[in-house]
Enzyme design. Structure first.
Site, mmCIF file in Angstrom:
data_model
loop_
_atom_site.group_PDB
_atom_site.id
_atom_site.type_symbol
_atom_site.label_atom_id
_atom_site.label_comp_id
_atom_site.label_asym_id
_atom_site.label_seq_id
_atom_site.Cartn_x
_atom_site.Cartn_y
_atom_site.Cartn_z
ATOM 1 N N GLY A 84 41.712 47.308 42.266
ATOM 2 C CA GLY A 84 42.988 46.647 41.979
ATOM 3 C C GLY A 84 44.093 47.637 41.681
ATOM 4 N N ARG A 85 43.696 48.877 41.457
ATOM 5 C CA ARG A 85 44.727 49.881 41.151
ATOM 6 C C ARG A 85 44.293 51.281 41.567
ATOM 7 N NH1 ARG A 85 44.390 51.030 34.780
ATOM 8 N NH2 ARG A 85 42.268 50.386 34.401
ATOM 9 N N GLY A 118 48.524 47.207 39.041
ATOM 10 C CA GLY A 118 48.109 48.292 39.936
ATOM 11 C C GLY A 118 48.305 49.685 39.362
ATOM 12 N N ARG A 168 40.371 60.927 41.071
ATOM 13 C CA ARG A 168 38.980 60.914 40.615
ATOM 14 C C ARG A 168 38.039 61.337 41.735
ATOM 15 N NH1 ARG A 168 37.160 55.375 38.000
ATOM 16 N NH2 ARG A 168 36.863 54.612 40.103
ATOM 17 N N ASP A 243 30.275 45.716 38.085
ATOM 18 C CA ASP A 243 31.243 46.380 38.973
ATOM 19 C C ASP A 243 31.576 47.790 38.493
ATOM 20 O OD1 ASP A 243 32.417 44.683 36.872
ATOM 21 O OD2 ASP A 243 34.321 45.529 37.513
ATOM 22 N N ASP A 253 33.888 54.507 35.870
ATOM 23 C CA ASP A 253 34.706 53.432 35.283
ATOM 24 C C ASP A 253 34.453 53.192 33.797
ATOM 25 O OD1 ASP A 253 36.172 52.892 37.486
ATOM 26 O OD2 ASP A 253 35.601 50.792 37.656
HETATM 27 P P1 AMP Z 1 37.551 47.539 34.841
HETATM 28 O O1 AMP Z 1 36.515 46.685 34.186
HETATM 29 O O2 AMP Z 1 38.552 48.152 33.924
HETATM 30 O O3 AMP Z 1 36.904 48.593 35.681
HETATM 31 O O4 AMP Z 1 38.438 46.610 35.814
HETATM 32 C C1 AMP Z 1 37.985 45.413 36.358
HETATM 33 C C2 AMP Z 1 38.806 45.026 37.556
HETATM 34 O O5 AMP Z 1 40.185 44.867 37.209
HETATM 35 C C3 AMP Z 1 38.788 45.997 38.698
HETATM 36 O O6 AMP Z 1 38.753 45.266 39.873
HETATM 37 C C4 AMP Z 1 40.080 46.750 38.529
HETATM 38 O O7 AMP Z 1 40.533 47.299 39.746
HETATM 39 C C5 AMP Z 1 41.006 45.676 38.016
HETATM 40 N N1 AMP Z 1 42.107 46.210 37.215
HETATM 41 C C6 AMP Z 1 42.062 46.748 35.977
HETATM 42 N N2 AMP Z 1 43.286 47.100 35.565
HETATM 43 C C7 AMP Z 1 44.160 46.778 36.546
HETATM 44 C C8 AMP Z 1 45.577 46.883 36.719
HETATM 45 N N3 AMP Z 1 46.372 47.397 35.770
HETATM 46 N N4 AMP Z 1 46.105 46.449 37.879
HETATM 47 C C9 AMP Z 1 45.333 45.908 38.828
HETATM 48 N N5 AMP Z 1 44.012 45.780 38.731
HETATM 49 C C10 AMP Z 1 43.414 46.204 37.612
HETATM 50 MG MG MG Z 2 36.031 48.915 37.099
#
Ligand code: AMP
Ligand code: MG
Length: 481
Positions: A84-85, A118, A168, A243, A253
């Site tokens: 997502g980012r 993002g 990364r 994930d 992550d």
């Molecule tokens: P995480 O558990 O932090 O790894 O994130 C879970 C999901 O949320 C993943 O698909 C990330 O890409 C998405 N995500 C987290 N933060 C953001 C953000 N600021 N903008 C867009 N997508 C995000």
């Molecule tokens: Mg993640």
């Protein structure tokens, strides 16, 4: 750079091509030149690191892409997720011939951003940058980063923060959640995708009678070893959703991660984890749960004509190896940290007695092992209230060690006990300065954590070696990043 652009050879449903969206006022944060050398970056690549690590320069050899995946978050099915980012901006070959992903985090929104913007903020980028570096130096398989950039662009979190990007590196960005997405939304792609995972990451399994079972066993083994290493170092990942675990057992992550200071098995660094699912002591069982969830996605790969019930049983058998693999690695590592012989029947019991002292006296995990290694038993005792408990441990400890040649055990200890970990307050100091454009503390920590086992009197500060005093509030780490 030497490219091996293989991910985009997969079916197009598995990703979305797009270019990074640069931040305003992008500027240098920190560059890991040694890693760039390992990745065979040319002088021209290195000279352009700020442009590369801020999304201003991409490569003709690889069209950047966001991956789609799914996952279970905090134990619940979360449906479709994805980058997502972050964008995969290259896959390149390092000095050892291994393919390494370059993933630019904070590169703008994608079709998988859901409600997110993002972006990544400087605070979380620095935390991930330093922790990846620290984990690698500790010998724990993990993502790392070639560099990060800051910017002048504001990004809204609980408060307005500075946007940043990090480049990364990881041997693999394929998550357990990739299989969950495919199984749920595009099951026809499962055989081809699995085959590629095996070819790319576990080619030795291709020769097995049942490559999928051999692959599953390897993923389980590597994940178990990775988590054992986390436990030994006192590392809490913070968001062990499916994930956020990849298929090669290298740490990925870790947002609200932490290195444990005072020893508290039920410690949780992620202040957004209200249920306490991802505490330090739960990590092995959560790893097991994640792998079990993942294995369910391999059921459709039962070879044609084979008995499905038998196939399920075979998959379940693979998972039975998780606990022994974890325990073997953890027990051995703990004995090394203690300076005790792993073959002695009472060594593990004695190590547990030591951990009980640390727990009941709330002693610092890292510092206590260093004191044990330096035979500073009096220093540990001075911090204890229950002297009888400590004396009983010490008697048992000397009893086991007294019969051994300790030179070898001491040498093992020196390699197993880091003097430096990334304490929250250390990262916090570096972040506060960096937010004022001063990256000197990032640089100092980068150098210090590069050799965590070697005393570095010229670089170290007293505060690097201990938790904050009890009267100072702990740094609260939130999920927002
Ligand atoms: P995480 O558990 O932090 O790894 O994130 C879970 C999901 O949320 C993943 O698909 C990330 O890409 C998405 N995500 C987290 N933060 C953001 C953000 N600021 N903008 C867009 N997508 C995000
Ligand atoms: Mg993640």
């Amino acid at each position: 750079m030497h490219f091996n652009s293989r991910y985009s050879a997969l079916p197009a449903k598995l990703y979305h091509h797009q270019q990074p969206l640069a931040l305003k006022g992008a500027k240098a944060g920190h560059f890991n030149a040694a890693l760039a050398d390992e990745l065979q970056w040319s002088e021209a690549d290195k000279a352009a690191w700020v442009e590369i690590c801020s999304g201003q320069k991409t490569f003709a050899e690889f069209e950047p892409l966001a991956m789609v995946y799914a996952g279970h978050q905090f134990g619940q099915w979360a449906g479709q997720l994805g980058d997502g980012r972050g964008l995969l901006i290259a896959q390149i070959i390092d000095k050892n011939g291994q393919t390494v992903d370059l993933h630019l985090k904070g590169a703008g929104s994608t079709p998988y951003s859901r409600m997110g913007d993002g972006r990544a903020v400087l605070r979380s980028v620095i935390r991930e940058y330093l922790a990846g570096h620290a984990l690698n130096a500790l010998g724990i398989p993990s993502s790392n980063a070639v560099g990060f950039t800051s910017s002048t662009q504001g990004v809204q979190r609980e408060k307005l923060e500075l946007g940043a990007m990090m480049l990364r590196t990881s041997d693999c960005h394929i998550r357990l959640g990739h299989f969950e997405w495919i199984n749920q939304y595009q099951p026809a792609l499962l055989p081809e995708f699995t085959q590629k995972c095996i070819e790319w990451h576990y080619p030795q399994c291709l020769a097995a009678e049942q490559p999928v079972l051999a692959f599953a066993a390897q993923v389980i083994q590597r994940t178990a070893v990775m988590i054992a290493k986390w436990q030994l170092a006192g590392f809490a990942h913070g968001v062990m959703n499916t994930d956020n675990l990849n298929i090669t057992g290298s740490t990925l992550d870790f947002g609200p991660y932490g290195f444990m200071e005072r020893f508290r098995p039920n410690w949780i660094n992620n202040h957004s984890d209200y249920q306490g699912r991802y505490t330090y002591q739960q990590q092995p069982s959560i790893g097991h749960w994640n792998l079990w969830t993942w294995l369910n996605n391999l059921i459709p790969l039962c070879p044609a004509g084979d008995d499905k019930a038998q196939w399920k049983e075979d998959l379940a058998k693979c998972l039975e190896q998780f606990e022994p693999a974890f325990l073997e690695h953890y027990t051995l590592g703990l004995c090394q940290k203690m300076g005790l012989p792993s073959f002695h029947k009472d060594s593990f019991d004695c190590a547990m007695a030591f951990l009980r002292v640390l727990q009941s006296e709330q002693l610092d995990y890292t510092q206590s092992f260093i004191r044990l290694q330096n035979k500073q038993y009096e220093l540990i005792k001075d911090d204890c209230l229950d002297l009888r408990q400590f004396e009983a441990f010490l008697t048992q400890y000397h009893g086991i060690r007294g019969l051994q040649d300790t030179a070898e055990l001491d040498a093992a200890m020196a390699k197993a006990n880091p003097r430096y970990i990334l304490r929250n307050h250390m990262a916090q100091k570096a972040i506060e300065l960096a937010e004022r454009d001063d990256f000197s503390e990032v640089e100092r920590l980068f150098q210090l954590l590069r050799q965590p086992y070697a005393p570095q009197p010229d670089l170290e500060r007293e505060s690097d070696l201990a938790p904050l005093p009890g009267d100072q509030p702990e740094v609260a780490v939130s999920c927002s990043s």
